[in-house]
Design a protein around this motif. Structure first.
Motif, PDB file in Angstrom:
ATOM      1  N   ALA A  38       0.830  -1.207   0.000  1.00  6.80           N
ATOM      2  CA  ALA A  38       0.000   0.000   0.000  1.00  6.80           C
ATOM      3  C   ALA A  38       0.864   1.257   0.000  1.00  6.80           C
ATOM      4  O   ALA A  38       0.530   2.249  -0.673  1.00  6.80           O
ATOM      5  CB  ALA A  38      -0.930  -0.001   1.212  1.00  6.80           C
ATOM      6  N   ASP A  39       1.990   1.229   0.735  1.00 12.07           N
ATOM      7  CA  ASP A  39       2.895   2.382   0.748  1.00 12.07           C
ATOM      8  C   ASP A  39       3.531   2.595  -0.617  1.00 12.07           C
ATOM      9  O   ASP A  39       3.647   3.723  -1.109  1.00 12.07           O
ATOM     10  CB  ASP A  39       3.993   2.198   1.791  1.00 12.07           C
ATOM     11  N   LEU A  40       3.964   1.493  -1.247  1.00 12.89           N
ATOM     12  CA  LEU A  40       4.593   1.609  -2.571  1.00 12.89           C
ATOM     13  C   LEU A  40       3.602   2.138  -3.602  1.00 12.89           C
ATOM     14  O   LEU A  40       3.944   2.990  -4.424  1.00 12.89           O
ATOM     15  CB  LEU A  40       5.140   0.244  -3.004  1.00 12.89           C
ATOM     16  N   THR A  41       2.362   1.664  -3.532  1.00 16.69           N
ATOM     17  CA  THR A  41       1.336   2.129  -4.455  1.00 16.69           C
ATOM     18  C   THR A  41       1.044   3.610  -4.234  1.00 16.69           C
ATOM     19  O   THR A  41       0.878   4.369  -5.188  1.00 16.69           O
ATOM     20  CB  THR A  41       0.047   1.305  -4.280  1.00 16.69           C
ATOM     21  N   MET A  42       1.005   4.027  -2.972  1.00 14.54           N
ATOM     22  CA  MET A  42       0.739   5.433  -2.672  1.00 14.54           C
ATOM     23  C   MET A  42       1.857   6.331  -3.199  1.00 14.54           C
ATOM     24  O   MET A  42       1.600   7.385  -3.775  1.00 14.54           O
ATOM     25  CB  MET A  42       0.575   5.649  -1.173  1.00 14.54           C
ATOM     26  N   ILE A  43       3.098   5.897  -3.015  1.00 23.17           N
ATOM     27  CA  ILE A  43       4.235   6.682  -3.517  1.00 23.17           C
ATOM     28  C   ILE A  43       4.149   6.813  -5.030  1.00 23.17           C
ATOM     29  O   ILE A  43       4.279   7.917  -5.577  1.00 23.17           O
ATOM     30  CB  ILE A  43       5.572   6.033  -3.104  1.00 23.17           C
ATOM     31  N   LEU A  44       3.901   5.690  -5.725  1.00 23.49           N
ATOM     32  CA  LEU A  44       3.817   5.730  -7.192  1.00 23.49           C
ATOM     33  C   LEU A  44       2.665   6.607  -7.667  1.00 23.49           C
ATOM     34  O   LEU A  44       2.769   7.272  -8.700  1.00 23.49           O
ATOM     35  CB  LEU A  44       3.672   4.318  -7.759  1.00 23.49           C
ATOM     36  N   SER A  45       1.568   6.627  -6.923  1.00 22.81           N
ATOM     37  CA  SER A  45       0.428   7.444  -7.344  1.00 22.81           C
ATOM     38  C   SER A  45       0.689   8.936  -7.140  1.00 22.81           C
ATOM     39  O   SER A  45       0.104   9.767  -7.821  1.00 22.81           O
ATOM     40  CB  SER A  45      -0.837   7.029  -6.591  1.00 22.81           C
ATOM     41  N   ARG A  46       1.578   9.278  -6.224  1.00 24.07           N
ATOM     42  CA  ARG A  46       1.877  10.691  -5.948  1.00 24.07           C
ATOM     43  C   ARG A  46       3.000  11.258  -6.813  1.00 24.07           C
ATOM     44  O   ARG A  46       3.152  12.466  -6.918  1.00 24.07           O
ATOM     45  CB  ARG A  46       2.251  10.862  -4.482  1.00 24.07           C
ATOM     46  N   VAL A  47       3.802  10.394  -7.395  1.00 27.99           N
ATOM     47  CA  VAL A  47       4.944  10.850  -8.194  1.00 27.99           C
ATOM     48  C   VAL A  47       4.478  11.260  -9.590  1.00 27.99           C
ATOM     49  O   VAL A  47       3.737  10.537 -10.242  1.00 27.99           O
ATOM     50  CB  VAL A  47       6.004   9.730  -8.310  1.00 27.99           C
ATOM     51  N   ASP A  48       4.931  12.419 -10.042  1.00 25.48           N
ATOM     52  CA  ASP A  48       4.714  12.834 -11.425  1.00 25.48           C
ATOM     53  C   ASP A  48       5.891  12.281 -12.233  1.00 25.48           C
ATOM     54  O   ASP A  48       6.996  12.829 -12.183  1.00 25.48           O
ATOM     55  CB  ASP A  48       4.650  14.353 -11.529  1.00 25.48           C
ATOM     56  N   LEU A  49       5.645  11.165 -12.915  1.00 23.75           N
ATOM     57  CA  LEU A  49       6.725  10.465 -13.601  1.00 23.75           C
ATOM     58  C   LEU A  49       7.389  11.316 -14.677  1.00 23.75           C
ATOM     59  O   LEU A  49       8.609  11.310 -14.813  1.00 23.75           O
ATOM     60  CB  LEU A  49       6.215   9.153 -14.205  1.00 23.75           C
ATOM     61  N   ALA A  50       6.605  12.082 -15.423  1.00 24.60           N
ATOM     62  CA  ALA A  50       7.184  12.930 -16.476  1.00 24.60           C
ATOM     63  C   ALA A  50       8.107  13.988 -15.871  1.00 24.60           C
ATOM     64  O   ALA A  50       9.174  14.275 -16.420  1.00 24.60           O
ATOM     65  CB  ALA A  50       6.079  13.576 -17.300  1.00 24.60           C
ATOM     66  N   ALA A  51       7.727  14.552 -14.734  1.00 26.99           N
ATOM     67  CA  ALA A  51       8.577  15.551 -14.081  1.00 26.99           C
ATOM     68  C   ALA A  51       9.841  14.907 -13.510  1.00 26.99           C
ATOM     69  O   ALA A  51      10.933  15.479 -13.606  1.00 26.99           O
ATOM     70  CB  ALA A  51       7.803  16.259 -12.980  1.00 26.99           C
ATOM     71  N   LEU A  52       9.689  13.727 -12.932  1.00 27.05           N
ATOM     72  CA  LEU A  52      10.838  13.013 -12.371  1.00 27.05           C
ATOM     73  C   LEU A  52      11.861  12.688 -13.454  1.00 27.05           C
ATOM     74  O   LEU A  52      13.050  12.969 -13.313  1.00 27.05           O
ATOM     75  CB  LEU A  52      10.375  11.723 -11.686  1.00 27.05           C
ATOM     76  N   ILE A  53      11.392  12.121 -14.555  1.00 25.27           N
ATOM     77  CA  ILE A  53      12.297  11.762 -15.648  1.00 25.27           C
ATOM     78  C   ILE A  53      12.781  13.015 -16.373  1.00 25.27           C
ATOM     79  O   ILE A  53      13.911  13.072 -16.854  1.00 25.27           O
ATOM     80  CB  ILE A  53      11.604  10.771 -16.610  1.00 25.27           C
ATOM     81  N   LYS A  86      -0.271   5.805 -17.282  1.00 27.92           N
ATOM     82  CA  LYS A  86       0.010   4.448 -16.782  1.00 27.92           C
ATOM     83  C   LYS A  86       1.167   4.435 -15.787  1.00 27.92           C
ATOM     84  O   LYS A  86       1.461   3.414 -15.196  1.00 27.92           O
ATOM     85  CB  LYS A  86       0.352   3.517 -17.946  1.00 27.92           C
ATOM     86  N   ARG A  87       1.870   5.565 -15.678  1.00 27.78           N
ATOM     87  CA  ARG A  87       3.013   5.722 -14.787  1.00 27.78           C
ATOM     88  C   ARG A  87       4.153   4.748 -15.129  1.00 27.78           C
ATOM     89  O   ARG A  87       4.735   4.109 -14.248  1.00 27.78           O
ATOM     90  CB  ARG A  87       2.600   5.549 -13.334  1.00 27.78           C
ATOM     91  N   ILE A  88       4.447   4.631 -16.426  1.00 25.54           N
ATOM     92  CA  ILE A  88       5.538   3.771 -16.868  1.00 25.54           C
ATOM     93  C   ILE A  88       6.377   4.495 -17.915  1.00 25.54           C
ATOM     94  O   ILE A  88       5.930   5.465 -18.532  1.00 25.54           O
ATOM     95  CB  ILE A  88       5.033   2.437 -17.469  1.00 25.54           C
ATOM     96  N   PHE A  89       7.600   4.000 -18.118  1.00 35.48           N
ATOM     97  CA  PHE A  89       8.450   4.474 -19.204  1.00 35.48           C
ATOM     98  C   PHE A  89       8.950   3.259 -19.957  1.00 35.48           C
ATOM     99  O   PHE A  89       8.967   2.142 -19.425  1.00 35.48           O
ATOM    100  CB  PHE A  89       9.624   5.309 -18.673  1.00 35.48           C
ATOM    101  N   HIS A  90       9.353   3.469 -21.209  1.00 34.92           N
ATOM    102  CA  HIS A  90       9.898   2.379 -22.021  1.00 34.92           C
ATOM    103  C   HIS A  90      10.769   2.953 -23.122  1.00 34.92           C
ATOM    104  O   HIS A  90      10.403   3.945 -23.748  1.00 34.92           O
ATOM    105  CB  HIS A  90       8.780   1.547 -22.645  1.00 34.92           C
ATOM    106  N   CYS A  91      11.913   2.342 -23.336  1.00 32.14           N
ATOM    107  CA  CYS A  91      12.781   2.705 -24.454  1.00 32.14           C
ATOM    108  C   CYS A  91      12.670   1.608 -25.507  1.00 32.14           C
ATOM    109  O   CYS A  91      12.941   0.439 -25.224  1.00 32.14           O
ATOM    110  CB  CYS A  91      14.226   2.852 -24.012  1.00 32.14           C
ATOM    111  N   PHE A  92      12.265   1.989 -26.695  1.00 26.50           N
ATOM    112  CA  PHE A  92      12.122   1.020 -27.773  1.00 26.50           C
ATOM    113  C   PHE A  92      13.460   0.721 -28.445  1.00 26.50           C
ATOM    114  O   PHE A  92      13.548  -0.171 -29.268  1.00 26.50           O
ATOM    115  CB  PHE A  92      11.095   1.511 -28.790  1.00 26.50           C
ATOM    116  N   GLY A  93      14.505   1.448 -28.068  1.00 24.85           N
ATOM    117  CA  GLY A  93      15.833   1.178 -28.614  1.00 24.85           C
ATOM    118  C   GLY A  93      16.564   0.090 -27.847  1.00 24.85           C
ATOM    119  O   GLY A  93      17.099  -0.849 -28.424  1.00 24.85           O
ATOM    120  N   CYS A  94      16.583   0.217 -26.510  1.00 24.79           N
ATOM    121  CA  CYS A  94      17.328  -0.763 -25.703  1.00 24.79           C
ATOM    122  C   CYS A  94      16.422  -1.683 -24.890  1.00 24.79           C
ATOM    123  O   CYS A  94      16.908  -2.629 -24.279  1.00 24.79           O
ATOM    124  CB  CYS A  94      18.311  -0.043 -24.772  1.00 24.79           C
ATOM    125  N   GLY A  95      15.119  -1.413 -24.872  1.00 23.29           N
ATOM    126  CA  GLY A  95      14.179  -2.292 -24.195  1.00 23.29           C
ATOM    127  C   GLY A  95      14.002  -2.051 -22.709  1.00 23.29           C
ATOM    128  O   GLY A  95      13.289  -2.779 -22.039  1.00 23.29           O
TER     129      GLY A  95
END
Length: 133
Positions: A38-53, A86-95
């Motif tokens: 539940a803690d991990l899910t809460m952290i992931l839901s609060r993080v702005d992935l685009a801003a982090l990356i 979806k809160r995910i990233f993916h590189c189609f070059g290196c996988g």
């Protein structure tokens, strides 16, 4: 089914598979019971992935996603995609792909526990009852 639709479905399946593989490969077995899910899910839901990356990679808008040059391998054409919904990233070059924890672990050479603590501190999330951030 149109060619564009098949390609879109294929890319979604590839991104999901990459996320599953990244979590299995990079999450240490000992970390499984260290933090409540539940803690991990809460952290992931609060993080702005685009801003982090975006602190590491220059991202540009590409429809609902963001794209940029992959920080994990040398390239000239953007193949690194971030899906904030979806809160995910993916590189189609290196996988390489995953979530916020995976990105921090790879980009800053952190352990899973250090990545969890860093994101918990950034999102002002308390971890469990004994580990206050």
């Amino acid at each position: 089914m149109s060619r564009l639709r098949r390609c879109s479905l294929w890319l979604r399946a590839l991104a999901l598979l990459s996320l599953v593989r990244a979590r299995r490969a990079l999450t240490p077995p000992s970390a499984g019971g260290l933090y409540p899910p539940a803690d991990l899910t809460m952290i992931l839901s609060r993080v702005d992935l685009a801003a982090l990356i975006g602190r590491t990679v220059t991202l540009t808008r590409a429809g609902a996603n963001w794209k940029g040059l992959c920080p994990f391998h040398a390239e000239r054409t953007p193949s690194f995609m971030v899906n904030p919904e979806k809160r995910i990233f993916h590189c189609f070059g290196c996988g390489v792909g995953g979530d916020a924890f995976t990105f921090l672990m790879r980009a800053k050479a952190l352990t899973f526990s250090d990545a969890v603590r860093a994101l918990a501190q950034e999102t002002s999330t308390l971890l469990g009852s004994s580990d206050a951030v």
